[in-house]
Design a protein around this motif. Structure first.
Motif, PDB file in Angstrom:
ATOM      1  N   LEU A  45       0.823  -1.207   0.000  1.00 46.63           N
ATOM      2  CA  LEU A  45       0.000   0.000   0.000  1.00 46.63           C
ATOM      3  C   LEU A  45       0.859   1.261   0.000  1.00 46.63           C
ATOM      4  CD1 LEU A  45      -2.786  -1.108   2.497  1.00 46.63           C
ATOM      5  CD2 LEU A  45      -2.994  -0.786   0.018  1.00 46.63           C
ATOM      6  N   GLU A  46       1.996   1.176   0.639  1.00 48.02           N
ATOM      7  CA  GLU A  46       2.938   2.296   0.638  1.00 48.02           C
ATOM      8  C   GLU A  46       3.410   2.582  -0.793  1.00 48.02           C
ATOM      9  OE1 GLU A  46       6.041   3.112   4.119  1.00 48.02           O
ATOM     10  OE2 GLU A  46       6.843   1.712   2.645  1.00 48.02           O
ATOM     11  N   LYS A  47       3.654   1.524  -1.562  1.00 45.58           N
ATOM     12  CA  LYS A  47       4.088   1.657  -2.957  1.00 45.58           C
ATOM     13  C   LYS A  47       2.964   2.191  -3.840  1.00 45.58           C
ATOM     14  CE  LYS A  47       7.393  -2.117  -2.917  1.00 45.58           C
ATOM     15  NZ  LYS A  47       7.648  -3.464  -3.435  1.00 45.58           N
ATOM     16  N   VAL A  48       1.725   1.757  -3.565  1.00 46.12           N
ATOM     17  CA  VAL A  48       0.583   2.183  -4.367  1.00 46.12           C
ATOM     18  C   VAL A  48       0.442   3.699  -4.306  1.00 46.12           C
ATOM     19  CG1 VAL A  48      -1.948   2.116  -4.507  1.00 46.12           C
ATOM     20  CG2 VAL A  48      -0.659   0.005  -4.218  1.00 46.12           C
ATOM     21  N   ASP A  49       0.656   4.266  -3.151  1.00 49.97           N
ATOM     22  CA  ASP A  49       0.563   5.717  -3.003  1.00 49.97           C
ATOM     23  C   ASP A  49       1.671   6.433  -3.763  1.00 49.97           C
ATOM     24  OD1 ASP A  49      -1.673   5.638  -1.493  1.00 49.97           O
ATOM     25  OD2 ASP A  49      -0.755   6.325   0.367  1.00 49.97           O
ATOM     26  N   GLY A  50       2.743   5.724  -4.087  1.00 50.95           N
ATOM     27  CA  GLY A  50       3.829   6.312  -4.842  1.00 50.95           C
ATOM     28  C   GLY A  50       4.752   7.193  -4.033  1.00 50.95           C
ATOM     29  N   LYS A  51       4.551   7.203  -2.742  1.00 53.69           N
ATOM     30  CA  LYS A  51       5.448   8.001  -1.903  1.00 53.69           C
ATOM     31  C   LYS A  51       5.568   7.351  -0.540  1.00 53.69           C
ATOM     32  CE  LYS A  51       1.748  11.218  -0.648  1.00 53.69           C
ATOM     33  NZ  LYS A  51       1.295  11.024   0.614  1.00 53.69           N
ATOM     34  N   ARG A  52       6.678   7.615   0.095  1.00 52.13           N
ATOM     35  CA  ARG A  52       6.910   7.088   1.424  1.00 52.13           C
ATOM     36  C   ARG A  52       6.209   7.989   2.434  1.00 52.13           C
ATOM     37  NH1 ARG A  52      12.777   5.935   4.184  1.00 52.13           N
ATOM     38  NH2 ARG A  52      11.966   5.692   6.267  1.00 52.13           N
ATOM     39  N   SER A  53       5.545   7.379   3.359  1.00 48.57           N
ATOM     40  CA  SER A  53       4.864   8.122   4.407  1.00 48.57           C
ATOM     41  C   SER A  53       5.883   8.920   5.220  1.00 48.57           C
ATOM     42  CB  SER A  53       4.123   7.141   5.312  1.00 48.57           C
ATOM     43  OG  SER A  53       3.610   7.812   6.437  1.00 48.57           O
ATOM     44  N   SER A  54       5.441  10.037   5.756  1.00 53.96           N
ATOM     45  CA  SER A  54       6.351  10.838   6.582  1.00 53.96           C
ATOM     46  C   SER A  54       6.665  10.137   7.898  1.00 53.96           C
ATOM     47  CB  SER A  54       5.744  12.215   6.842  1.00 53.96           C
ATOM     48  OG  SER A  54       4.509  12.077   7.512  1.00 53.96           O
ATOM     49  N   ASN A  55       5.811   9.224   8.295  1.00 52.49           N
ATOM     50  CA  ASN A  55       6.051   8.438   9.506  1.00 52.49           C
ATOM     51  C   ASN A  55       6.609   7.075   9.118  1.00 52.49           C
ATOM     52  OD1 ASN A  55       5.060  10.314  11.428  1.00 52.49           O
ATOM     53  ND2 ASN A  55       2.986   9.786  10.792  1.00 52.49           N
ATOM     54  N   PRO A  56       7.739   6.693   9.698  1.00 54.70           N
ATOM     55  CA  PRO A  56       8.332   5.402   9.331  1.00 54.70           C
ATOM     56  C   PRO A  56       7.609   4.228   9.985  1.00 54.70           C
ATOM     57  CG  PRO A  56       9.649   6.476  11.013  1.00 54.70           C
ATOM     58  CD  PRO A  56       8.547   7.436  10.645  1.00 54.70           C
ATOM     59  N   ALA A  57       7.854   3.039   9.446  1.00 54.91           N
ATOM     60  CA  ALA A  57       7.344   1.807  10.054  1.00 54.91           C
ATOM     61  C   ALA A  57       8.139   1.504  11.313  1.00 54.91           C
ATOM     62  CB  ALA A  57       7.467   0.661   9.068  1.00 54.91           C
ATOM     63  N   PHE A  58       9.400   1.891  11.303  1.00 60.32           N
ATOM     64  CA  PHE A  58      10.312   1.609  12.420  1.00 60.32           C
ATOM     65  C   PHE A  58      11.164   2.850  12.653  1.00 60.32           C
ATOM     66  CE2 PHE A  58      14.440   0.269  14.044  1.00 60.32           C
ATOM     67  CZ  PHE A  58      14.079  -0.533  15.099  1.00 60.32           C
ATOM     68  N   TRP A  59      11.238   3.251  13.906  1.00 56.43           N
ATOM     69  CA  TRP A  59      12.039   4.427  14.256  1.00 56.43           C
ATOM     70  C   TRP A  59      12.705   4.134  15.588  1.00 56.43           C
ATOM     71  CZ3 TRP A  59       9.641  10.003  14.209  1.00 56.43           C
ATOM     72  CH2 TRP A  59      10.647  10.944  14.360  1.00 56.43           C
ATOM     73  N   TRP A  60      14.023   4.054  15.570  1.00 58.66           N
ATOM     74  CA  TRP A  60      14.803   3.703  16.756  1.00 58.66           C
ATOM     75  C   TRP A  60      15.798   4.820  17.029  1.00 58.66           C
ATOM     76  CZ3 TRP A  60      20.118   2.802  17.270  1.00 58.66           C
ATOM     77  CH2 TRP A  60      20.527   2.152  18.432  1.00 58.66           C
ATOM     78  N   VAL A  61      15.920   5.209  18.300  1.00 57.31           N
ATOM     79  CA  VAL A  61      16.868   6.250  18.701  1.00 57.31           C
ATOM     80  C   VAL A  61      17.637   5.726  19.915  1.00 57.31           C
ATOM     81  CG1 VAL A  61      17.149   8.651  19.449  1.00 57.31           C
ATOM     82  CG2 VAL A  61      15.227   8.035  17.959  1.00 57.31           C
ATOM     83  N   ASN A  62      18.974   5.811  19.859  1.00 53.58           N
ATOM     84  CA  ASN A  62      19.760   5.358  21.010  1.00 53.58           C
ATOM     85  C   ASN A  62      20.082   6.520  21.949  1.00 53.58           C
ATOM     86  OD1 ASN A  62      21.937   6.753  19.906  1.00 53.58           O
ATOM     87  ND2 ASN A  62      23.101   4.935  19.370  1.00 53.58           N
ATOM     88  N   GLU A  63      20.833   6.217  22.996  1.00 49.55           N
ATOM     89  CA  GLU A  63      21.143   7.218  24.019  1.00 49.55           C
ATOM     90  C   GLU A  63      21.951   8.393  23.463  1.00 49.55           C
ATOM     91  OE1 GLU A  63      22.086   3.864  24.493  1.00 49.55           O
ATOM     92  OE2 GLU A  63      20.202   3.415  25.508  1.00 49.55           O
ATOM     93  N   GLU A  64      22.718   8.159  22.414  1.00 48.98           N
ATOM     94  CA  GLU A  64      23.541   9.216  21.819  1.00 48.98           C
ATOM     95  C   GLU A  64      22.761  10.035  20.791  1.00 48.98           C
ATOM     96  OE1 GLU A  64      25.016   5.837  21.763  1.00 48.98           O
ATOM     97  OE2 GLU A  64      25.628   6.390  23.792  1.00 48.98           O
TER      98      GLU A  64
END
Length: 187
Positions: A45-64
């Motif tokens: 469905l992400e491909k059908v829209d032809g653009k990547r959503s502004s919100n990712p499927a996965f978002w990881w942030v470490n301590e740094e």
């Protein structure tokens, strides 16, 4: 909808699909696989829209403050590669068990989805486990593979004489370790 940043995408469609199953309007699928039935569908469905959503499927942030962001397509691609590693390099099959003793790093999620995708049973373990704890979990589960990092690899190596059923040991690290498959290199 807000989570995915798209007005017509996914959440309402998936919720209505499961509501129709719960109300017996649709037949419950005989086999359900989150990776292929949900993640891959969201990627499509992400491909059908032809653009990547502004919100990712996965978002990881470490301590740094370092970030890792993946779209549904990227997460699906990485999980398929990891599933191939588990089945080919590690020699695992559907129903085999894997113990992952890792902190919650991005590879943890890739491996979780890869196990779901390939039918391998994923057994998570906290990075606070001792060698004795790891041995107990290996013996109780009859796991054929263990995945860990450089910090816990010595603990795993110390109990290897007491556990002979392991087919493979995988390390998630930048550098290689003798007797271990390096996940990052294989990926």
């Amino acid at each position: 909808r807000l989570l995915h940043g798209c007005n017509r995408l996914l959440t309402s469609q998936i919720a209505s699909y499961y509501d129709s199953i719960n109300q017996c309007k649709k037949e419950l699928p005989e086999y359900f696989n989150f990776a292929s039935d949900v993640l891959d569908e969201w990627s499509r469905l992400e491909k059908v829209d032809g653009k990547r959503s502004s919100n990712p499927a996965f978002w990881w942030v470490n301590e740094e403050g370092e970030e890792v962001k993946w779209s549904f397509e990227e997460l699906g691609f990485l999980s398929r590669k990891a599933a191939n590693i588990l089945s080919e390099a590690c020699g695992l099959q559907r129903g085999d068990k894997v113990i992952a003793v890792l902190p919650r790093i991005p590879e943890w999620w890739i491996l979780t989805v890869a196990c779901i995708r390939s039918g391998i049973i994923f057994i998570p373990g906290t990075s606070q486990l001792t060698a004795k704890d790891i041995l107990y979990r290996l013996q109780a589960s009859k796991a054929k593979c263990i995945i860990t990092n450089n910090t816990l690899a010595p603990a795993v190596e110390s109990i290897m004489p007491d556990y002979q059923f392991l087919k493979s040991k995988v390390i998630v690290a930048k550098e290689s370790r003798d007797g271990w498959l390096n996940f990052k290199e294989l990926l």
